[in-house]
Write an enzyme that holds these catalytic residues in place. Structure first.
Site, mmCIF file in Angstrom:
data_model
loop_
_atom_site.group_PDB
_atom_site.id
_atom_site.type_symbol
_atom_site.label_atom_id
_atom_site.label_comp_id
_atom_site.label_asym_id
_atom_site.label_seq_id
_atom_site.Cartn_x
_atom_site.Cartn_y
_atom_site.Cartn_z
ATOM 1 N N PRO A 1 0.822 -1.215 0.000
ATOM 2 C CA PRO A 1 0.000 0.000 0.000
ATOM 3 C C PRO A 1 0.848 1.254 0.000
ATOM 4 O O PRO A 1 1.784 1.399 0.791
ATOM 5 C CB PRO A 1 -0.814 -0.138 1.291
ATOM 6 N N CYS A 2 0.527 2.170 -0.929
ATOM 7 C CA CYS A 2 1.436 3.283 -1.190
ATOM 8 C C CYS A 2 1.036 4.584 -0.513
ATOM 9 O O CYS A 2 1.742 5.579 -0.634
ATOM 10 C CB CYS A 2 1.516 3.530 -2.704
ATOM 11 N N GLN A 3 -0.090 4.632 0.192
ATOM 12 C CA GLN A 3 -0.561 5.909 0.738
ATOM 13 C C GLN A 3 0.465 6.637 1.614
ATOM 14 O O GLN A 3 0.530 7.864 1.584
ATOM 15 C CB GLN A 3 -1.863 5.707 1.514
#
Length: 353
Positions: free
Chosen positions: A82-84
């Site tokens: 997950p890149c958030q």
């Protein structure tokens, strides 16, 4: 020769898996925390196992008991954590966000499986977070300690046949010898001089109004719009924005604000799309207005701009499907990576003359 097997960590709905399968690799398993994305993955990859786990709570023992992997075939581990925590979409620093360390969890699975290949994809911001001791720096040091060769670059998705301006960090690693990230397939100096554009990918879809769904095309459904937003988009030309509206239709928060002109904007027909986010079907969250129709992108249009085929069906609410699509690795980008890895494997395992 046995096909290269794939275990897709943080698989989401299956963008990477779809691209690697298109390239000829064999997807044997996906792992993700999101049950709604998992439902979509299961639907589209009935041949693969799916583990609905937070990787932090998944032991290598449970993994091995749950997934059968042919040890005689080469293995690729793919991962798009997950890149958030690293994206520029939100400017607030999230130093305490546990997702920033999910790439570290991959170390123990690599040690356990010793795959021939590793493919990691993320936002470019991952490279800038404490490169020396941050998650990417630690991962690169770990790869070196395990004997992997690797290459890492910031890529532009439209350079690889994706009709979307999307910058991504891609790392390819191999235990079989020096490896590189593939060269662009589209753009000046390539065999495909022209970039893929929006209209080529969505222009043939049946017209629908905001709030409507087309029964002939899976997931060709658009979100509803309020009367004022219908009026706003009707006054927005192709490629236009909120700056094209009369004063009385402008939002109070925008009247003295010159930035963020993509919100409420329409896409251009003859250009790649803006980067799709998890809110890619919302008119107010980016340049996601249809080029000619008075609505935002439909689920299917957003999926096409991520290069999903129409036989790839999405499950869940509208918001969930948009999130799945926005979080996905563009299918065609993953396919190019898969073809490149297959070529590399053929070269390093070919009999010497």
């Amino acid at each position: 020769m046995n096909r290269i097997n794939v275990v897709d960590f943080f698989c989401g709905c299956g963008g990477t898996s779809a691209g690697l399968r298109n390239a000829g690799l064999n997807v044997v398993a996906g792992i993700d925390l999101d049950p709604e994305a998992g439902a979509t993955f299961r639907l589209n990859f009935p041949e693969a196992a799916f583990l609905n786990y937070d990787i932090r709570n998944l032991s290598t023992q449970v993994f091995s008991q749950s997934i059968e992997i042919d040890a005689s075939a080469p293995l690729l581990i793919s991962a798009c954590a997950p890149c958030q925590p690293f994206t520029k979409q939100k400017t607030t620093q999230r130093k305490s966000d546990a997702r920033a360390f999910l790439l570290d969890e991959l170390h123990r699975f690599i040690e356990h499986l010793l795959p021939e290949y590793i493919l990691v994809e993320n936002v470019p911001g991952l490279q800038k977070i404490k490169m020396n001791d941050g998650p990417l720096g630690r991962f690169i040091k770990f790869l070196g300690s395990c004997g992997y060769s690797y290459d890492v670059k910031i890529l532009k998705s439209h350079d690889y046949g994706v009709p979307q301006i999307r910058h991504r960090l891609v790392l390819v690693a191999s235990k079989l010898g020096p490896v590189s990230v593939p060269s662009p397939t589209h753009g000046p100096g390539t065999a495909n001089e022209q970039y893929e554009d929006v209209w080529k990918w969505i222009g043939d879809l049946p017209e629908i109004a905001a709030g409507e769904e087309c029964a002939l095309i899976p997931n060709h459904r658009a979100a509803n719009l309020s009367p004022v937003n219908l009026q706003r988009i009707s006054l927005t030309p192709e490629g236009g924005s909120r700056l094209d509206w009369p004063e009385e239709l402008r939002l109070a928060c925008h009247k003295d604000h010159t930035g963020h002109t993509d919100v409420y904007g329409r896409l251009w027909k003859t250009r790649p799309a803006a980067a799709l986010s998890t809110r890619c079907i919302s008119l107010s969250n980016g340049r996601y207005g249809h080029p000619t129709q008075n609505r935002a992108l439909s689920i299917r249009e957003a999926a096409r701009l991520q290069t999903f085929s129409d036989d790839f069906a999405f499950l869940g609410s509208m918001n969930s499907m948009a999130r799945q699509i926005g979080n996905a690795v563009p299918v065609r980008l993953a396919e190019v990576m898969g073809l490149h890895i297959l070529e590399h494997h053929g070269n390093v395992t070919a009999p010497k003359a």
